[in-house]
Design an enzyme around this catalytic site. Structure first.
Site, PDB file in Angstrom:
ATOM      1  N   CYS A 172       0.830  -1.213   0.000  1.00  0.00           N
ATOM      2  CA  CYS A 172       0.000   0.000   0.000  1.00  0.00           C
ATOM      3  C   CYS A 172       0.867   1.267   0.000  1.00  0.00           C
ATOM      4  CB  CYS A 172      -1.008  -0.050   1.134  1.00  0.00           C
ATOM      5  SG  CYS A 172      -2.421   1.028   0.835  1.00  0.00           S
ATOM      6  N   HIS A 187      -3.070  -5.282   1.637  1.00  0.00           N
ATOM      7  CA  HIS A 187      -2.421  -5.509   2.945  1.00  0.00           C
ATOM      8  C   HIS A 187      -2.466  -6.989   3.332  1.00  0.00           C
ATOM      9  CE1 HIS A 187      -2.101  -1.270   4.340  1.00  0.00           C
ATOM     10  NE2 HIS A 187      -3.136  -1.078   3.540  1.00  0.00           N
ATOM     11  N   GLU A 204      -0.713  -8.423   5.421  1.00  0.00           N
ATOM     12  CA  GLU A 204      -0.355  -8.570   6.841  1.00  0.00           C
ATOM     13  C   GLU A 204      -1.574  -8.549   7.752  1.00  0.00           C
ATOM     14  OE1 GLU A 204       0.052  -5.999   4.964  1.00  0.00           O
ATOM     15  OE2 GLU A 204      -0.453  -4.145   6.023  1.00  0.00           O
TER      16      GLU A 204
HETATM   17  N1  GLN Z   1      -3.459   6.386   1.006  1.00  0.00           N
HETATM   18  C1  GLN Z   1      -2.226   6.119   1.686  1.00  0.00           C
HETATM   19  C2  GLN Z   1      -1.088   6.922   1.082  1.00  0.00           C
HETATM   20  O1  GLN Z   1      -1.281   7.675   0.223  1.00  0.00           O
HETATM   21  C3  GLN Z   1      -1.891   4.639   1.676  1.00  0.00           C
HETATM   22  C4  GLN Z   1      -2.900   3.864   2.495  1.00  0.00           C
HETATM   23  C5  GLN Z   1      -2.383   2.613   3.113  1.00  0.00           C
HETATM   24  O2  GLN Z   1      -1.174   2.377   3.162  1.00  0.00           O
HETATM   25  N2  GLN Z   1      -3.277   1.812   3.623  1.00  0.00           N
HETATM   26  O3  GLN Z   1       0.024   6.808   1.463  1.00  0.00           O
END
Ligand code: GLN
Length: 198
Positions: A79, A178, A180
């Site tokens: 992410c 994710h 994890e």
């Molecule tokens: N929207 C977040 C960002 O721009 C990422 C979100 C996440 O890691 N769950 O960094």
């Protein structure tokens, strides 16, 4: 056995440490350049990518981390971690900094806002055992990948059909979701194997 570091500046570090510990791997939090020197691979967790970039600078980790990954240290980002590994960010903040480890353009918050977080099954190339239950939380997707980048998974169905959500480029893996938080350790296991054979 390799030692795997989990960047511990912001985000869900503890969940990645737990997933790696469940695989009986030595996993350590990384906050300092001296800690980075001791690891054989690094996980960049989800969180908020602008903040992670700023903290990397503040903790004098930005350049050493970028250089170690460029020199071949395996890295896995989920992410916000995927955003950090990209070479270009769309819809980023003006002060967004990235490590340019993977030749790809990602769109930040591509699926919408926090309330648009969702789960779906994604088939991942090279990950045996059937589709992966994926959790997306204000996630990015990859809008463009360079010639050396392997697309490992795409969304199937719905408005985001075909969007790239998992990639691999040499020793670097990234997922928009994710793993994890699901208890499914297959992606962490694949990363451990990558580190073992690097
Ligand atoms: N929207 C977040 C960002 O721009 C990422 C979100 C996440 O890691 N769950 O960094």
């Amino acid at each position: 056995m390799p030692t795997i570091g989990v960047l511990a500046l912001q985000g869900d570090t503890a969940e990645h440490l737990r997933a790696l510990a469940d695989l009986s791997v030595t996993a350590v939090p990384v906050r300092r350049p001296t800690e980075l020197e001791k690891v054989d691979g690094i996980v960049i967790p989800g969180g908020e990518s602008t903040t992670i970039g700023k903290l990397l600078d503040a903790f004098e980790l930005f350049t050493p981390l970028r250089e170690r990954i460029a020199a071949g240290m395996p890295a896995y980002g989920s992410c916000a971690g995927m955003i950090m590994l990209a070479s270009e960010v769309l819809d980023g903040r003006p002060d967004q900094r990235v490590l340019s480890a993977v030749d790809m353009t990602v769109r930040r918050n591509a699926f919408g806002r926090q309330v648009d977080s969702f789960e779906t099954d994604v088939v991942l190339d090279g990950i045996p055992g059937g589709p992966f239950r994926t959790v997306f939380i204000r996630a990015p997707w990859a809008e463009r990948v360079g010639p050396g980048v392997e697309v490992v998974g795409r969304i199937s169905g719905g408005a985001a059909n075909g969007k790239i959500v998992a990639v691999r480029a040499g020793c670097v893996m990234a997922t928009a979701f994710h793993p994890e938080v699901t208890g499914d350790l297959r992606i962490h296991r694949a990363f451990v194997e990558l580190v073992r054979h690097a």
